[in-house]
Design a protein around this motif. Structure first.
Motif, PDB file in Angstrom:
ATOM      1  N   LEU A 112       0.831  -1.216   0.000  1.00  8.03           N
ATOM      2  CA  LEU A 112       0.000   0.000   0.000  1.00  8.03           C
ATOM      3  C   LEU A 112       0.866   1.267   0.000  1.00  8.03           C
ATOM      4  O   LEU A 112       0.552   2.244  -0.692  1.00  8.03           O
ATOM      5  CB  LEU A 112      -0.924  -0.031   1.225  1.00  8.03           C
ATOM      6  CG  LEU A 112      -1.888   1.131   1.393  1.00  8.03           C
ATOM      7  CD1 LEU A 112      -2.820   1.267   0.192  1.00  8.03           C
ATOM      8  CD2 LEU A 112      -2.712   0.972   2.676  1.00  8.03           C
ATOM      9  N   LEU A 132      -9.731   3.576   0.780  1.00 11.14           N
ATOM     10  CA  LEU A 132      -9.590   2.197   0.312  1.00 11.14           C
ATOM     11  C   LEU A 132     -11.004   1.681   0.040  1.00 11.14           C
ATOM     12  O   LEU A 132     -11.792   1.521   0.988  1.00 11.14           O
ATOM     13  CB  LEU A 132      -8.891   1.330   1.367  1.00 11.14           C
ATOM     14  CG  LEU A 132      -7.560   1.862   1.933  1.00 11.14           C
ATOM     15  CD1 LEU A 132      -6.934   0.840   2.890  1.00 11.14           C
ATOM     16  CD2 LEU A 132      -6.581   2.207   0.824  1.00 11.14           C
ATOM     17  N   ASP A 135     -13.211  -0.872   2.094  1.00 12.96           N
ATOM     18  CA  ASP A 135     -13.900  -0.466   3.316  1.00 12.96           C
ATOM     19  C   ASP A 135     -15.097   0.388   2.920  1.00 12.96           C
ATOM     20  O   ASP A 135     -14.932   1.517   2.458  1.00 12.96           O
ATOM     21  CB  ASP A 135     -12.961   0.333   4.229  1.00 12.96           C
ATOM     22  CG  ASP A 135     -12.024  -0.564   5.033  1.00 12.96           C
ATOM     23  OD1 ASP A 135     -12.289  -1.772   5.112  1.00 12.96           O
ATOM     24  OD2 ASP A 135     -11.027  -0.057   5.566  1.00 12.96           O
ATOM     25  N   TYR A 172      -4.676  -5.347  11.113  1.00 10.26           N
ATOM     26  CA  TYR A 172      -4.784  -3.915  10.805  1.00 10.26           C
ATOM     27  C   TYR A 172      -3.537  -3.130  11.197  1.00 10.26           C
ATOM     28  O   TYR A 172      -2.666  -3.637  11.903  1.00 10.26           O
ATOM     29  CB  TYR A 172      -5.974  -3.321  11.590  1.00 10.26           C
ATOM     30  CG  TYR A 172      -7.294  -3.937  11.280  1.00 10.26           C
ATOM     31  CD1 TYR A 172      -7.994  -3.563  10.136  1.00 10.26           C
ATOM     32  CD2 TYR A 172      -7.837  -4.908  12.107  1.00 10.26           C
ATOM     33  CE1 TYR A 172      -9.219  -4.129   9.846  1.00 10.26           C
ATOM     34  CE2 TYR A 172      -9.066  -5.487  11.822  1.00 10.26           C
ATOM     35  CZ  TYR A 172      -9.754  -5.092  10.681  1.00 10.26           C
ATOM     36  OH  TYR A 172     -10.960  -5.650  10.391  1.00 10.26           O
ATOM     37  N   GLY A 173      -3.547  -1.846  10.797  1.00 11.00           N
ATOM     38  CA  GLY A 173      -2.623  -0.888  11.367  1.00 11.00           C
ATOM     39  C   GLY A 173      -3.192  -0.476  12.722  1.00 11.00           C
ATOM     40  O   GLY A 173      -4.400  -0.256  12.844  1.00 11.00           O
ATOM     41  N   GLU A 192       2.010  -1.684  11.962  1.00  9.10           N
ATOM     42  CA  GLU A 192       1.223  -2.422  10.976  1.00  9.10           C
ATOM     43  C   GLU A 192       1.136  -3.891  11.357  1.00  9.10           C
ATOM     44  O   GLU A 192       2.164  -4.546  11.560  1.00  9.10           O
ATOM     45  CB  GLU A 192       1.845  -2.259   9.575  1.00  9.10           C
ATOM     46  CG  GLU A 192       1.126  -3.009   8.451  1.00  9.10           C
ATOM     47  CD  GLU A 192      -0.276  -2.468   8.134  1.00  9.10           C
ATOM     48  OE1 GLU A 192      -0.645  -1.375   8.606  1.00  9.10           O
ATOM     49  OE2 GLU A 192      -1.001  -3.162   7.397  1.00  9.10           O
ATOM     50  N   ILE A 205      -6.713   1.221  12.409  1.00  6.20           N
ATOM     51  CA  ILE A 205      -6.926   2.162  11.303  1.00  6.20           C
ATOM     52  C   ILE A 205      -7.851   1.510  10.289  1.00  6.20           C
ATOM     53  O   ILE A 205      -7.674   0.346   9.939  1.00  6.20           O
ATOM     54  CB  ILE A 205      -5.584   2.486  10.612  1.00  6.20           C
ATOM     55  CG1 ILE A 205      -4.584   3.032  11.616  1.00  6.20           C
ATOM     56  CG2 ILE A 205      -5.780   3.430   9.440  1.00  6.20           C
ATOM     57  CD1 ILE A 205      -3.185   3.182  11.040  1.00  6.20           C
ATOM     58  N   ILE A 206      -8.825   2.258   9.815  1.00  6.92           N
ATOM     59  CA  ILE A 206      -9.644   1.769   8.711  1.00  6.92           C
ATOM     60  C   ILE A 206      -9.237   2.534   7.449  1.00  6.92           C
ATOM     61  O   ILE A 206      -8.444   3.472   7.519  1.00  6.92           O
ATOM     62  CB  ILE A 206     -11.149   1.897   9.013  1.00  6.92           C
ATOM     63  CG1 ILE A 206     -11.549   3.361   9.119  1.00  6.92           C
ATOM     64  CG2 ILE A 206     -11.515   1.170  10.295  1.00  6.92           C
ATOM     65  CD1 ILE A 206     -12.908   3.626   8.600  1.00  6.92           C
ATOM     66  N   GLY A 207      -9.804   2.156   6.324  1.00  3.37           N
ATOM     67  CA  GLY A 207      -9.303   2.682   5.055  1.00  3.37           C
ATOM     68  C   GLY A 207      -9.694   4.105   4.699  1.00  3.37           C
ATOM     69  O   GLY A 207     -10.118   4.397   3.572  1.00  3.37           O
ATOM     70  N   TYR A 209      -8.032   8.101   5.277  1.00  2.66           N
ATOM     71  CA  TYR A 209      -6.910   8.876   5.795  1.00  2.66           C
ATOM     72  C   TYR A 209      -6.933  10.289   5.214  1.00  2.66           C
ATOM     73  O   TYR A 209      -7.358  10.488   4.082  1.00  2.66           O
ATOM     74  CB  TYR A 209      -5.573   8.291   5.317  1.00  2.66           C
ATOM     75  CG  TYR A 209      -5.352   6.795   5.487  1.00  2.66           C
ATOM     76  CD1 TYR A 209      -6.044   5.867   4.700  1.00  2.66           C
ATOM     77  CD2 TYR A 209      -4.413   6.316   6.386  1.00  2.66           C
ATOM     78  CE1 TYR A 209      -5.813   4.496   4.832  1.00  2.66           C
ATOM     79  CE2 TYR A 209      -4.166   4.939   6.517  1.00  2.66           C
ATOM     80  CZ  TYR A 209      -4.881   4.039   5.740  1.00  2.66           C
ATOM     81  OH  TYR A 209      -4.656   2.689   5.870  1.00  2.66           O
ATOM     82  N   THR A 233       1.553   2.481   6.746  1.00  7.57           N
ATOM     83  CA  THR A 233       1.609   2.719   8.198  1.00  7.57           C
ATOM     84  C   THR A 233       3.024   3.100   8.647  1.00  7.57           C
ATOM     85  O   THR A 233       3.198   3.997   9.463  1.00  7.57           O
ATOM     86  CB  THR A 233       1.125   1.450   8.944  1.00  7.57           C
ATOM     87  OG1 THR A 233      -0.186   1.140   8.459  1.00  7.57           O
ATOM     88  CG2 THR A 233       1.070   1.653  10.439  1.00  7.57           C
ATOM     89  N   ARG A 254     -18.558   0.372   9.458  1.00  6.08           N
ATOM     90  CA  ARG A 254     -17.678  -0.012   8.358  1.00  6.08           C
ATOM     91  C   ARG A 254     -17.985  -1.464   7.982  1.00  6.08           C
ATOM     92  O   ARG A 254     -18.192  -2.297   8.858  1.00  6.08           O
ATOM     93  CB  ARG A 254     -16.231   0.112   8.810  1.00  6.08           C
ATOM     94  CG  ARG A 254     -15.241  -0.717   8.045  1.00  6.08           C
ATOM     95  CD  ARG A 254     -13.862  -0.594   8.668  1.00  6.08           C
ATOM     96  NE  ARG A 254     -12.920  -1.453   8.005  1.00  6.08           N
ATOM     97  CZ  ARG A 254     -12.580  -2.676   8.425  1.00  6.08           C
ATOM     98  NH1 ARG A 254     -13.131  -3.175   9.521  1.00  6.08           N
ATOM     99  NH2 ARG A 254     -11.713  -3.388   7.764  1.00  6.08           N
TER     100      ARG A 254
HETATM  101  C1  G1P Z   1      -4.568  -1.786   4.984  1.00  9.80           C
HETATM  102  C2  G1P Z   1      -3.577  -1.040   5.885  1.00  9.80           C
HETATM  103  C3  G1P Z   1      -3.944  -1.239   7.355  1.00  9.80           C
HETATM  104  C4  G1P Z   1      -5.383  -0.818   7.594  1.00  9.80           C
HETATM  105  C5  G1P Z   1      -6.344  -1.550   6.614  1.00  9.80           C
HETATM  106  C6  G1P Z   1      -7.755  -1.005   6.720  1.00  9.80           C
HETATM  107  O1  G1P Z   1      -4.394  -3.173   5.198  1.00  9.80           O
HETATM  108  O2  G1P Z   1      -2.258  -1.510   5.620  1.00  9.80           O
HETATM  109  O3  G1P Z   1      -3.094  -0.474   8.165  1.00  9.80           O
HETATM  110  O4  G1P Z   1      -5.737  -1.100   8.919  1.00  9.80           O
HETATM  111  O5  G1P Z   1      -5.905  -1.402   5.258  1.00  9.80           O
HETATM  112  O6  G1P Z   1      -8.641  -1.688   5.906  1.00  9.80           O
HETATM  113  P1  G1P Z   1      -4.940  -4.284   4.164  1.00  9.80           P
HETATM  114  O7  G1P Z   1      -6.406  -4.399   4.405  1.00  9.80           O
HETATM  115  O8  G1P Z   1      -4.624  -3.782   2.786  1.00  9.80           O
HETATM  116  O9  G1P Z   1      -4.194  -5.536   4.510  1.00  9.80           O
END
Ligand code: G1P
Length: 289
Positions: A112, A132, A135, A172-173, A192, A205-207, A209, A233, A254
């Motif tokens: 990412l 993202l 989400d 998640y982050g 992360e 963290i959700i998607g 920012y 992250t 979410r």
């Molecule tokens: C990504 C980010 C993560 C975040 C998440 C939210 O992870 O790297 O920090 O918490 O999105 O959906 P991924 O879902 O791509 O593994």
């Protein structure tokens, strides 16, 4: 005065392996929830927060996403001839202003953080949002609008956060929380996908920012983190202490549409919000109890 938030980056290069075979020839961001693709929800949410310029980070097999935001002249003409004015108006209302979408290719899936770095020319010296599309948010005030407000108030980086059960933090982050003021939590650290026992909290963290452009310089070092990928992250963590950095406990729900069960739940939740569908959906749900 903080610089206005007008730009959004949307990473859409992911392969969507969790939805194969559906995503063999179809971008996962084009999977519909009720009657609109996931990417449309993310774009609508960003526009409701005042965002005007979009950069999609795409990859192979993702052309349908760009097509989706184009004017479909033949289709509109046919709908007009057939007198289908309602749907025609709906399509036209979704039309994007000319020049408001650019795309950049992420040739190799390096994470990412790498995807966001690919948008560096688009970002320039401006603050920018990231959404993202996996989400999917169901909020009275659109989630990105909540973040934009927090950005205007703090003048710095803001990430949307939520509490999850401890055993799930490793997906998640995760933030290390500092002082809390209302829904805003100061971020003093970021990790992360930490192992459950090492996580600094269960605030994830959700998607969504809002980031300052300085994050790009940190991502440019291409340092590999969790899963051997360049993690956003880790780049964000470098901003802590140098710029304001907050987590916002957003109001709303979410749905993780990168996950089959989350995606199915979203279908139900969004259908139940639709007056034209809710009664039928309620009736058939009763049958499956
Ligand atoms: C990504 C980010 C993560 C975040 C998440 C939210 O992870 O790297 O920090 O918490 O999105 O959906 P991924 O879902 O791509 O593994």
């Amino acid at each position: 005065m903080v610089k206005p938030l007008r730009k959004a980056v949307m990473p859409v290069a992911g392969l969507g392996t969790r939805f194969l075979p559906a995503t063999k020839a179809l971008a996962k961001e084009m999977l519909p929830v009720v009657d609109r693709p996931l990417i449309q929800y993310a774009v609508d949410e960003a526009r409701a927060a005042g965002i005007e310029q979009f950069c999609f980070i795409t990859g192979r097999g993702k052309t349908a996403i760009v097509e989706h935001f184009d004017v479909a002249y033949e289709l509109e003409k046919t709908l007009e001839e057939r007198g289908k004015t309602e749907i025609l108006q709906e399509l036209r209302a979704l039309a994007m202003p000319p020049g408001s979408i650019v795309t950049v290719r992420q040739q190799v899936p390096m994470g990412l953080g790498h995807a966001i770095w690919c948008a560096r020319s688009f970002i320039g010296d401006d603050p920018f949002a990231i959404l993202l599309p996996d989400d999917l948010m169901l909020c009275d005030t659109p989630c990105m609008a909540q973040l934009a407000e927090a950005y205007a108030a703090t003048g710095g980086n803001v990430v949307a956060i939520e509490e999850v059960p401890r055993e799930r933090v490793n997906r998640y982050g995760v933030i290390a929380p500092g002082a809390t003021r209302g829904n805003l939590v100061e971020v003093t650290g970021l990790v992360e996908k930490p192992p459950v026992e090492k996580a600094p909290s269960n605030l994830t963290i959700i998607g969504r920012y809002v980031l300052m452009p300085e994050v790009i310089g940190h991502l440019a070092k291409m340092e590999k983190g969790a899963g051997g990928e360049v993690q956003l992250t880790d780049g964000m963590a470098k901003l802590i202490g140098r710029q304001p950095f907050h987590g916002l406990r957003y109001e709303g729900r979410r749905f993780d549409c990168g996950d089959k069960a989350g995606f199915l739940e979203a279908q139900i939740a969004f259908a139940l919000k639709r007056p034209d569908l809710a009664p039928q959906v309620r009736a058939f749900l009763d049958k499956y109890r």
